[in-house]
Design a protein around this motif. Structure first.
Motif, PDB file in Angstrom:
ATOM      1  N   SER A   1       0.814  -1.210   0.000  1.00  0.00           N
ATOM      2  CA  SER A   1       0.000   0.000   0.000  1.00  0.00           C
ATOM      3  C   SER A   1       0.850   1.263   0.000  1.00  0.00           C
ATOM      4  CB  SER A   1      -0.917   0.013   1.217  1.00  0.00           C
ATOM      5  OG  SER A   1      -0.167   0.318   2.367  1.00  0.00           O
ATOM      6  N   LEU A   2       2.147   1.119   0.266  1.00  0.00           N
ATOM      7  CA  LEU A   2       3.002   2.299   0.355  1.00  0.00           C
ATOM      8  C   LEU A   2       3.119   2.974  -1.004  1.00  0.00           C
ATOM      9  CD1 LEU A   2       5.849   0.947   2.614  1.00  0.00           C
ATOM     10  CD2 LEU A   2       4.154   2.638   3.216  1.00  0.00           C
ATOM     11  N   GLY A   3       2.840   4.250  -1.010  1.00  0.00           N
ATOM     12  CA  GLY A   3       3.016   5.016  -2.238  1.00  0.00           C
ATOM     13  C   GLY A   3       2.058   4.653  -3.345  1.00  0.00           C
ATOM     14  N   GLN A   4       0.954   3.999  -2.975  1.00  0.00           N
ATOM     15  CA  GLN A   4       0.019   3.565  -4.008  1.00  0.00           C
ATOM     16  C   GLN A   4      -0.633   4.763  -4.710  1.00  0.00           C
ATOM     17  OE1 GLN A   4      -3.030   0.945  -2.552  1.00  0.00           O
ATOM     18  NE2 GLN A   4      -2.264  -0.687  -3.854  1.00  0.00           N
ATOM     19  N   ASP A   5      -0.832   5.834  -3.941  1.00  0.00           N
ATOM     20  CA  ASP A   5      -1.519   7.008  -4.486  1.00  0.00           C
ATOM     21  C   ASP A   5      -0.772   7.628  -5.664  1.00  0.00           C
ATOM     22  OD1 ASP A   5      -3.169   6.499  -2.474  1.00  0.00           O
ATOM     23  OD2 ASP A   5      -2.527   8.154  -1.182  1.00  0.00           O
ATOM     24  N   ILE A   6       0.546   7.437  -5.666  1.00  0.00           N
ATOM     25  CA  ILE A   6       1.298   8.048  -6.754  1.00  0.00           C
ATOM     26  C   ILE A   6       1.752   7.008  -7.756  1.00  0.00           C
ATOM     27  CG2 ILE A   6       2.075  10.067  -5.469  1.00  0.00           C
ATOM     28  CD1 ILE A   6       4.755   8.405  -5.158  1.00  0.00           C
ATOM     29  N   GLY A   7       1.048   5.867  -7.775  1.00  0.00           N
ATOM     30  CA  GLY A   7       1.330   4.871  -8.797  1.00  0.00           C
ATOM     31  C   GLY A   7       2.557   4.029  -8.532  1.00  0.00           C
ATOM     32  N   TYR A   8       2.930   3.919  -7.264  1.00  0.00           N
ATOM     33  CA  TYR A   8       4.054   3.087  -6.885  1.00  0.00           C
ATOM     34  C   TYR A   8       3.513   1.704  -6.558  1.00  0.00           C
ATOM     35  CZ  TYR A   8       8.896   4.365  -5.933  1.00  0.00           C
ATOM     36  OH  TYR A   8      10.238   4.587  -6.022  1.00  0.00           O
TER      37      TYR A   8
ATOM     38  N   VAL B   1       6.746  11.461   2.494  1.00  0.00           N
ATOM     39  CA  VAL B   1       7.228  10.173   1.999  1.00  0.00           C
ATOM     40  C   VAL B   1       6.802   9.978   0.550  1.00  0.00           C
ATOM     41  CG1 VAL B   1       7.029   7.681   2.239  1.00  0.00           C
ATOM     42  CG2 VAL B   1       7.249   9.090   4.261  1.00  0.00           C
ATOM     43  N   GLU B   2       5.537  10.271   0.269  1.00  0.00           N
ATOM     44  CA  GLU B   2       5.042  10.055  -1.092  1.00  0.00           C
ATOM     45  C   GLU B   2       5.716  10.985  -2.074  1.00  0.00           C
ATOM     46  OE1 GLU B   2       0.827  10.007  -1.308  1.00  0.00           O
ATOM     47  OE2 GLU B   2       0.781   7.953  -0.534  1.00  0.00           O
TER      48      GLU B   2
ATOM     49  N   LEU C   1       9.084   9.639  -2.769  1.00  0.00           N
ATOM     50  CA  LEU C   1       9.020   8.451  -3.619  1.00  0.00           C
ATOM     51  C   LEU C   1       8.838   8.851  -5.076  1.00  0.00           C
ATOM     52  CD1 LEU C   1       6.845   5.955  -1.559  1.00  0.00           C
ATOM     53  CD2 LEU C   1       9.286   5.870  -1.985  1.00  0.00           C
TER      54      LEU C   1
ATOM     55  N   GLN D   1      11.423   8.108  -8.211  1.00  0.00           N
ATOM     56  CA  GLN D   1      11.030   7.556  -9.506  1.00  0.00           C
ATOM     57  C   GLN D   1      11.580   8.411 -10.647  1.00  0.00           C
ATOM     58  OE1 GLN D   1       6.813   7.308  -9.537  1.00  0.00           O
ATOM     59  NE2 GLN D   1       6.780   5.135  -9.999  1.00  0.00           N
TER      60      GLN D   1
ATOM     61  N   LEU E   1       9.906   4.252   7.990  1.00  0.00           N
ATOM     62  CA  LEU E   1       8.656   3.489   8.037  1.00  0.00           C
ATOM     63  C   LEU E   1       8.780   2.276   8.946  1.00  0.00           C
ATOM     64  CD1 LEU E   1       7.733   3.693   4.281  1.00  0.00           C
ATOM     65  CD2 LEU E   1       6.663   4.919   6.150  1.00  0.00           C
TER      66      LEU E   1
ATOM     67  N   SER F   1      -3.182   3.121   6.129  1.00  0.00           N
ATOM     68  CA  SER F   1      -2.671   1.742   6.018  1.00  0.00           C
ATOM     69  C   SER F   1      -1.954   1.307   7.290  1.00  0.00           C
ATOM     70  CB  SER F   1      -1.779   1.559   4.796  1.00  0.00           C
ATOM     71  OG  SER F   1      -1.078   2.701   4.483  1.00  0.00           O
TER      72      SER F   1
END
Lengths: 195, 216
Positions: free
Chosen positions: A124-131, B46-47, B50, B54, B88, B120
Protein backbone atom coordinates in the motif's frame (compact mmCIF):
# COMPACT_ATOMS: atom_id res chain seq x y z
CA UNK A 1 4.65 -26.38 44.28
CA UNK A 2 2.21 -24.54 42.10
CA UNK A 3 3.29 -22.81 38.92
CA UNK A 4 6.70 -24.43 38.91
CA UNK A 5 6.40 -25.87 35.42
CA UNK A 6 5.56 -22.58 33.87
CA UNK A 7 8.72 -21.05 35.30
CA UNK A 8 10.72 -23.89 33.79
CA UNK A 9 9.07 -23.16 30.47
CA UNK A 10 9.98 -19.49 30.61
CA UNK A 11 13.52 -20.14 31.74
CA UNK A 12 14.00 -22.52 28.85
CA UNK A 13 13.02 -19.97 26.27
CA UNK A 14 14.99 -17.27 28.07
CA UNK A 15 18.15 -19.32 27.80
CA UNK A 16 18.45 -18.64 24.09
CA UNK A 17 17.07 -15.14 23.65
CA UNK A 18 18.22 -14.86 20.03
CA UNK A 19 17.12 -18.19 18.64
CA UNK A 20 13.81 -19.96 18.63
CA UNK A 21 13.32 -23.37 20.24
CA UNK A 22 10.90 -26.15 19.54
CA UNK A 23 7.39 -25.20 20.64
CA UNK A 24 7.01 -26.98 23.99
CA UNK A 25 3.66 -28.62 23.46
CA UNK A 26 4.14 -31.17 26.17
CA UNK A 27 4.92 -28.77 28.95
CA UNK A 28 2.09 -26.48 28.00
CA UNK A 29 -0.28 -29.41 28.20
CA UNK A 30 1.03 -30.25 31.67
CA UNK A 31 0.56 -26.66 32.79
CA UNK A 32 -2.97 -26.59 31.44
CA UNK A 33 -3.67 -29.80 33.33
CA UNK A 34 -2.31 -28.26 36.49
CA UNK A 35 -4.56 -25.27 35.99
CA UNK A 36 -7.53 -27.53 35.45
CA UNK A 37 -6.78 -29.41 38.64
CA UNK A 38 -6.36 -26.21 40.64
CA UNK A 39 -9.61 -24.93 39.26
CA UNK A 40 -11.52 -28.06 40.19
CA UNK A 41 -10.11 -28.06 43.70
CA UNK A 42 -11.07 -24.45 44.03
CA UNK A 43 -14.59 -25.07 42.86
CA UNK A 44 -15.02 -27.78 45.48
CA UNK A 45 -13.63 -25.68 48.27
CA UNK A 46 -15.39 -22.54 47.20
CA UNK A 47 -18.71 -24.29 47.62
CA UNK A 48 -17.65 -25.37 51.07
CA UNK A 49 -16.39 -21.97 52.21
CA UNK A 50 -19.86 -20.81 53.12
CA UNK A 51 -19.68 -23.11 56.14
CA UNK A 52 -15.97 -23.26 56.68
CA UNK A 53 -14.20 -19.88 56.46
CA UNK A 54 -10.77 -21.42 57.01
CA UNK A 55 -10.69 -22.70 53.43
CA UNK A 56 -10.84 -19.17 52.09
CA UNK A 57 -7.06 -18.66 52.18
CA UNK A 58 -6.42 -21.90 50.35
CA UNK A 59 -8.78 -20.88 47.61
CA UNK A 60 -7.07 -17.54 47.24
CA UNK A 61 -3.61 -19.04 47.04
CA UNK A 62 -4.77 -21.43 44.34
CA UNK A 63 -6.39 -18.60 42.49
CA UNK A 64 -3.14 -16.60 42.47
CA UNK A 65 -1.36 -19.68 41.19
CA UNK A 66 -3.91 -19.88 38.37
CA UNK A 67 -3.43 -16.21 37.54
CA UNK A 68 0.32 -16.64 37.54
CA UNK A 69 0.14 -19.66 35.27
CA UNK A 70 -1.99 -17.78 32.80
CA UNK A 71 0.23 -14.72 32.83
CA UNK A 72 3.37 -16.74 32.29
CA UNK A 73 1.82 -18.73 29.48
CA UNK A 74 0.88 -15.52 27.72
CA UNK A 75 4.40 -14.21 28.25
CA UNK A 76 5.77 -17.37 26.67
CA UNK A 77 3.53 -16.96 23.64
CA UNK A 78 4.39 -13.29 23.26
CA UNK A 79 8.11 -13.83 23.44
CA UNK A 80 7.79 -16.49 20.78
CA UNK A 81 5.69 -14.23 18.60
CA UNK A 82 8.41 -11.60 18.80
CA UNK A 83 10.96 -14.14 17.69
CA UNK A 84 8.74 -15.26 14.84
CA UNK A 85 8.43 -11.65 13.72
CA UNK A 86 12.20 -11.42 13.47
CA UNK A 87 12.12 -14.54 11.32
CA UNK A 88 9.78 -12.83 8.89
CA UNK A 89 12.19 -9.92 8.51
CA UNK A 90 15.18 -12.20 8.12
CA UNK A 91 13.90 -14.93 5.83
CA UNK A 92 11.02 -13.33 4.02
CA UNK A 93 7.64 -14.95 3.66
CA UNK A 94 8.94 -18.50 3.17
CA UNK A 95 10.63 -20.19 6.10
CA UNK A 96 13.40 -22.76 5.68
CA UNK A 97 12.13 -26.24 6.54
CA UNK A 98 14.29 -26.70 9.64
CA UNK A 99 12.92 -23.54 11.20
CA UNK A 100 9.38 -24.29 10.12
CA UNK A 101 9.57 -27.44 12.24
CA UNK A 102 10.23 -25.46 15.40
CA UNK A 103 6.89 -23.71 15.21
CA UNK A 104 3.61 -25.23 16.23
CA UNK A 105 0.79 -25.34 13.67
CA UNK A 106 -0.96 -22.38 15.26
CA UNK A 107 2.24 -20.42 15.30
CA UNK A 108 2.84 -21.13 11.67
CA UNK A 109 -0.62 -19.88 10.91
CA UNK A 110 0.13 -16.75 12.91
CA UNK A 111 3.34 -16.34 10.97
CA UNK A 112 1.49 -16.52 7.65
CA UNK A 113 -1.06 -13.99 8.81
CA UNK A 114 1.63 -11.64 10.06
CA UNK A 115 3.45 -12.05 6.81
CA UNK A 116 0.36 -11.35 4.72
CA UNK A 117 -0.49 -8.31 6.79
CA UNK A 118 3.02 -6.94 6.46
CA UNK A 119 3.03 -7.60 2.74
CA UNK A 120 -0.25 -5.81 2.19
CA UNK A 121 1.02 -2.85 4.20
CA UNK A 122 4.17 -2.69 2.11
CA UNK A 123 2.16 -2.91 -1.09
CA UNK A 124 0.00 0.00 0.00
CA UNK A 125 3.00 2.30 0.35
CA UNK A 126 3.02 5.02 -2.24
CA UNK A 127 0.02 3.56 -4.01
CA UNK A 128 -1.52 7.01 -4.49
CA UNK A 129 1.30 8.05 -6.75
CA UNK A 130 1.33 4.87 -8.80
CA UNK A 131 4.05 3.09 -6.89
CA UNK A 132 3.75 -0.65 -6.50
CA UNK A 133 4.93 -0.53 -2.90
CA UNK A 134 8.29 -0.78 -1.21
CA UNK A 135 9.90 -3.80 0.28
CA UNK A 136 10.91 -2.64 3.74
CA UNK A 137 12.84 -5.82 4.42
CA UNK A 138 15.44 -4.66 1.94
CA UNK A 139 17.69 -1.82 3.00
CA UNK A 140 18.00 -3.04 6.55
CA UNK A 141 21.52 -1.72 6.87
CA UNK A 142 22.70 1.72 5.80
CA UNK A 143 24.26 1.46 2.35
CA UNK A 144 28.02 1.77 2.49
CA UNK A 145 28.90 1.16 -1.11
CA UNK A 146 27.06 0.59 -4.32
CA UNK A 147 28.68 -2.68 -5.27
CA UNK A 148 30.00 -5.47 -3.11
CA UNK A 149 31.97 -8.59 -3.83
CA UNK A 150 30.10 -11.76 -3.07
CA UNK A 151 30.88 -15.45 -3.07
CA UNK A 152 28.19 -17.84 -4.16
CA UNK A 153 27.74 -20.63 -1.62
CA UNK A 154 25.44 -22.94 -3.57
CA UNK A 155 24.13 -23.50 -7.07
CA UNK A 156 21.32 -21.01 -7.40
CA UNK A 157 20.78 -20.61 -11.10
CA UNK A 158 20.06 -17.52 -13.11
CA UNK A 159 19.56 -14.13 -11.54
CA UNK A 160 18.21 -11.22 -13.49
CA UNK A 161 19.51 -7.86 -12.39
CA UNK A 162 17.53 -4.64 -12.41
CA UNK A 163 19.22 -3.41 -15.57
CA UNK A 164 18.27 -6.55 -17.46
CA UNK A 165 21.57 -8.41 -17.32
CA UNK A 166 21.32 -12.08 -16.45
CA UNK A 167 24.08 -13.76 -14.48
CA UNK A 168 24.63 -17.36 -13.50
CA UNK A 169 25.10 -18.01 -9.80
CA UNK A 170 27.18 -21.15 -9.50
CA UNK A 171 28.76 -22.61 -6.43
CA UNK A 172 32.08 -20.98 -5.50
CA UNK A 173 31.82 -18.33 -8.19
CA UNK A 174 32.63 -14.74 -7.31
CA UNK A 175 30.59 -11.76 -8.40
CA UNK A 176 30.68 -8.03 -8.11
CA UNK A 177 27.05 -7.04 -7.69
CA UNK A 178 24.91 -4.05 -6.69
CA UNK A 179 24.41 -4.14 -2.93
CA UNK A 180 20.67 -3.56 -3.12
CA UNK A 181 20.13 -6.65 -5.25
CA UNK A 182 22.06 -9.16 -3.19
CA UNK A 183 20.79 -8.32 0.30
CA UNK A 184 17.96 -10.84 0.19
CA UNK A 185 20.16 -13.54 -1.30
CA UNK A 186 22.78 -12.93 1.39
CA UNK A 187 20.18 -13.33 4.10
CA UNK A 188 18.90 -16.50 2.48
CA UNK A 189 22.42 -17.84 2.57
CA UNK A 190 22.89 -18.11 -1.17
CA UNK A 191 25.60 -15.47 -1.31
CA UNK A 192 28.29 -14.53 1.15
CA UNK A 193 29.86 -11.12 1.31
CA UNK A 194 33.64 -11.10 1.02
CA UNK A 195 35.43 -7.91 1.86
CA UNK B 1 23.45 15.31 -0.23
CA UNK B 2 21.22 18.11 -1.40
CA UNK B 3 23.51 19.06 -4.25
CA UNK B 4 22.84 15.74 -5.93
CA UNK B 5 19.12 16.15 -5.66
CA UNK B 6 19.16 19.45 -7.42
CA UNK B 7 21.35 18.18 -10.24
CA UNK B 8 18.51 16.06 -11.40
CA UNK B 9 15.83 18.65 -11.32
CA UNK B 10 15.30 20.95 -14.19
CA UNK B 11 13.43 24.01 -13.00
CA UNK B 12 14.21 26.34 -10.14
CA UNK B 13 11.03 25.92 -8.18
CA UNK B 14 11.17 22.17 -7.77
CA UNK B 15 14.76 22.30 -6.68
CA UNK B 16 13.91 24.03 -3.43
CA UNK B 17 11.04 21.72 -2.64
CA UNK B 18 13.04 18.55 -3.19
CA UNK B 19 15.65 19.81 -0.78
CA UNK B 20 13.17 20.80 1.87
CA UNK B 21 11.28 17.58 1.48
CA UNK B 22 14.42 15.58 2.03
CA UNK B 23 15.37 17.74 5.02
CA UNK B 24 11.92 17.40 6.58
CA UNK B 25 12.02 13.69 6.00
CA UNK B 26 15.42 13.38 7.62
CA UNK B 27 14.28 15.36 10.65
CA UNK B 28 11.13 13.29 10.87
CA UNK B 29 13.22 10.14 10.68
CA UNK B 30 15.59 11.40 13.38
CA UNK B 31 12.73 12.38 15.66
CA UNK B 32 10.93 9.11 15.10
CA UNK B 33 14.04 7.11 15.97
CA UNK B 34 14.71 9.04 19.14
CA UNK B 35 11.24 9.67 20.51
CA UNK B 36 9.82 7.00 22.82
CA UNK B 37 6.28 7.29 21.45
CA UNK B 38 4.84 7.34 17.95
CA UNK B 39 4.78 10.74 16.23
CA UNK B 40 2.34 12.14 13.69
CA UNK B 41 2.99 10.66 10.27
CA UNK B 42 4.61 12.51 7.37
CA UNK B 43 2.98 10.54 4.64
CA UNK B 44 2.83 13.43 2.17
CA UNK B 45 6.59 13.87 2.48
CA UNK B 46 7.23 10.17 2.00
CA UNK B 47 5.04 10.05 -1.09
CA UNK B 48 6.57 13.19 -2.51
CA UNK B 49 10.05 11.76 -2.05
CA UNK B 50 9.02 8.45 -3.62
CA UNK B 51 7.79 10.35 -6.62
CA UNK B 52 11.08 12.20 -6.74
CA UNK B 53 12.99 8.92 -6.59
CA UNK B 54 11.03 7.56 -9.51
CA UNK B 55 11.81 10.67 -11.45
CA UNK B 56 15.51 10.44 -10.64
CA UNK B 57 15.68 6.77 -11.46
CA UNK B 58 14.32 7.51 -14.88
CA UNK B 59 16.94 10.20 -15.37
CA UNK B 60 19.74 7.91 -14.29
CA UNK B 61 18.66 5.22 -16.69
CA UNK B 62 19.20 7.68 -19.50
CA UNK B 63 22.86 7.96 -18.55
CA UNK B 64 25.41 5.45 -19.77
CA UNK B 65 26.16 2.67 -17.33
CA UNK B 66 29.81 3.55 -17.07
CA UNK B 67 29.07 7.20 -16.39
CA UNK B 68 30.48 8.25 -13.03
CA UNK B 69 27.47 10.46 -12.41
CA UNK B 70 25.17 7.48 -12.67
CA UNK B 71 26.84 5.60 -9.86
CA UNK B 72 27.02 8.67 -7.64
CA UNK B 73 23.34 9.31 -8.14
CA UNK B 74 22.49 5.68 -7.53
CA UNK B 75 24.38 5.79 -4.25
CA UNK B 76 22.45 8.91 -3.38
CA UNK B 77 19.16 7.24 -4.19
CA UNK B 78 20.06 4.22 -2.11
CA UNK B 79 20.73 6.48 0.85
CA UNK B 80 17.41 8.24 0.49
CA UNK B 81 15.63 4.93 0.10
CA UNK B 82 17.29 3.69 3.24
CA UNK B 83 16.09 6.72 5.17
CA UNK B 84 12.53 6.19 3.99
CA UNK B 85 12.56 2.47 4.68
CA UNK B 86 14.09 2.89 8.07
CA UNK B 87 11.65 5.65 8.93
CA UNK B 88 8.66 3.49 8.04
CA UNK B 89 10.17 0.49 9.74
CA UNK B 90 10.80 2.37 12.97
CA UNK B 91 7.16 3.39 12.97
CA UNK B 92 6.05 -0.18 12.36
CA UNK B 93 8.17 -1.41 15.23
CA UNK B 94 6.60 1.12 17.56
CA UNK B 95 3.14 0.28 16.30
CA UNK B 96 3.75 -3.39 16.99
CA UNK B 97 5.27 -2.80 20.39
CA UNK B 98 2.69 -0.40 21.77
CA UNK B 99 -0.14 -1.73 19.62
CA UNK B 100 -2.93 -1.66 22.19
CA UNK B 101 -1.97 1.72 23.56
CA UNK B 102 -1.59 3.30 20.15
CA UNK B 103 -4.89 1.93 18.88
CA UNK B 104 -6.74 3.25 21.92
CA UNK B 105 -5.26 6.71 21.53
CA UNK B 106 -5.73 6.67 17.80
CA UNK B 107 -9.44 5.96 18.11
CA UNK B 108 -9.83 9.16 20.12
CA UNK B 109 -7.68 11.10 17.69
CA UNK B 110 -9.64 9.89 14.67
CA UNK B 111 -12.73 11.60 16.05
CA UNK B 112 -10.96 14.92 15.87
CA UNK B 113 -9.10 14.01 12.64
CA UNK B 114 -5.74 14.54 14.28
CA UNK B 115 -4.64 11.03 13.50
CA UNK B 116 -0.99 10.08 13.88
CA UNK B 117 -1.14 6.95 11.75
CA UNK B 118 -1.72 6.73 8.02
CA UNK B 119 -4.79 4.72 7.01
CA UNK B 120 -2.67 1.74 6.02
CA UNK B 121 -0.70 1.88 9.25
CA UNK B 122 -3.96 1.96 11.16
CA UNK B 123 -5.25 -1.04 9.29
CA UNK B 124 -1.97 -2.82 9.85
CA UNK B 125 -2.16 -2.17 13.60
CA UNK B 126 -5.72 -3.47 13.82
CA UNK B 127 -4.98 -6.64 11.90
CA UNK B 128 -1.83 -7.17 13.89
CA UNK B 129 -3.67 -6.99 17.19
CA UNK B 130 -6.48 -9.19 15.91
CA UNK B 131 -4.00 -11.85 14.84
CA UNK B 132 -2.32 -11.83 18.23
CA UNK B 133 -5.67 -12.09 19.96
CA UNK B 134 -6.77 -15.03 17.86
CA UNK B 135 -3.48 -16.77 18.34
CA UNK B 136 -3.49 -16.38 22.11
CA UNK B 137 -7.09 -17.48 22.28
CA UNK B 138 -6.68 -20.59 20.21
CA UNK B 139 -3.49 -21.75 21.91
CA UNK B 140 -4.10 -20.91 25.56
CA UNK B 141 -7.26 -19.14 26.52
CA UNK B 142 -9.73 -21.62 25.08
CA UNK B 143 -8.06 -24.37 27.07
CA UNK B 144 -7.85 -22.81 30.51
CA UNK B 145 -10.59 -23.00 33.16
CA UNK B 146 -13.63 -20.91 32.39
CA UNK B 147 -12.95 -18.08 34.84
CA UNK B 148 -9.51 -17.49 33.30
CA UNK B 149 -10.52 -17.17 29.67
CA UNK B 150 -10.84 -13.42 29.45
CA UNK B 151 -8.03 -11.59 27.70
CA UNK B 152 -7.39 -8.48 29.72
CA UNK B 153 -6.09 -6.01 27.20
CA UNK B 154 -5.04 -3.42 29.74
CA UNK B 155 -2.91 -6.01 31.48
CA UNK B 156 -0.93 -7.08 28.45
CA UNK B 157 -0.57 -3.59 26.96
CA UNK B 158 2.85 -2.00 26.84
CA UNK B 159 3.27 1.73 27.24
CA UNK B 160 6.04 3.97 25.96
CA UNK B 161 8.21 5.48 28.67
CA UNK B 162 7.55 9.20 28.33
CA UNK B 163 9.73 9.98 31.32
CA UNK B 164 12.87 9.02 29.46
CA UNK B 165 15.43 11.73 28.78
CA UNK B 166 16.22 12.94 25.29
CA UNK B 167 18.76 15.22 23.65
CA UNK B 168 17.13 18.04 21.81
CA UNK B 169 17.87 21.15 19.86
CA UNK B 170 15.55 24.14 19.71
CA UNK B 171 14.69 25.26 16.20
CA UNK B 172 13.20 28.51 17.41
CA UNK B 173 12.83 30.47 20.61
CA UNK B 174 10.44 28.67 22.98
CA UNK B 175 9.30 30.41 26.14
CA UNK B 176 8.04 28.87 29.33
CA UNK B 177 8.55 25.12 29.10
CA UNK B 178 7.24 23.75 32.38
CA UNK B 179 9.36 20.98 33.85
CA UNK B 180 7.85 18.91 36.60
CA UNK B 181 10.00 18.07 39.53
CA UNK B 182 9.75 14.86 41.53
CA UNK B 183 9.13 16.95 44.61
CA UNK B 184 6.18 18.59 42.88
CA UNK B 185 7.90 21.91 42.34
CA UNK B 186 7.53 23.10 38.79
CA UNK B 187 10.32 24.88 37.02
CA UNK B 188 9.94 27.04 33.97
CA UNK B 189 12.69 27.36 31.42
CA UNK B 190 13.12 29.08 28.07
CA UNK B 191 14.80 27.40 25.13
CA UNK B 192 16.99 29.72 23.06
CA UNK B 193 17.01 29.20 19.32
CA UNK B 194 19.75 26.73 18.38
CA UNK B 195 20.49 25.74 21.96
CA UNK B 196 20.79 22.11 22.98
CA UNK B 197 19.40 20.45 26.07
CA UNK B 198 18.87 17.14 27.80
CA UNK B 199 15.32 17.05 29.10
CA UNK B 200 12.59 14.63 29.92
CA UNK B 201 10.55 13.73 26.88
CA UNK B 202 7.12 14.39 28.32
CA UNK B 203 7.20 18.19 28.77
CA UNK B 204 8.61 18.74 25.28
CA UNK B 205 6.52 16.11 23.44
CA UNK B 206 4.24 18.72 21.89
CA UNK B 207 7.19 20.83 20.81
CA UNK B 208 8.64 17.87 18.94
CA UNK B 209 5.33 17.24 17.22
CA UNK B 210 4.92 20.80 15.99
CA UNK B 211 8.55 21.07 14.98
CA UNK B 212 9.69 23.76 17.41
CA UNK B 213 12.41 21.49 18.69
CA UNK B 214 14.08 18.48 17.16
CA UNK B 215 15.69 15.49 18.79
CA UNK B 216 19.37 14.89 18.19
Amino acid sequence: MFAEKVIELLKESERNPDTIDQFNDDKIRQILEEMDLLFKMNMNDANATTENRSLWTTVQVRHSALERNKRCLLAYLCSRMNKIKTLRWEFGSILPADIRELLSDEEYEWFSKYSTNLASYMRSLGQDIGYSGIDLTENLKPPKSLYIEVLCVLDYGKLELEDGDVIMLKKNSRHFLPTSECQTLIRQGVLKQIT
Amino acid sequence: MESNVHLDLSDEEEEITAETVLKTLQTAWQNERLAPEILPHHNDMVECMLGQIQHMERNINKLAKTDLRASIHKMELNRIKFVICNYLKTRLNKIEKYCIHILNEERLRLETSTNYLTPSEYKYAQDYLLNIENHIKSVILNKVPSNMQALEMNKIAEYPNLQTHVFLKANEMVNGVVLEDLTGEDEEIDLEEGSQHILQYKPIADLVKNGKVQLV
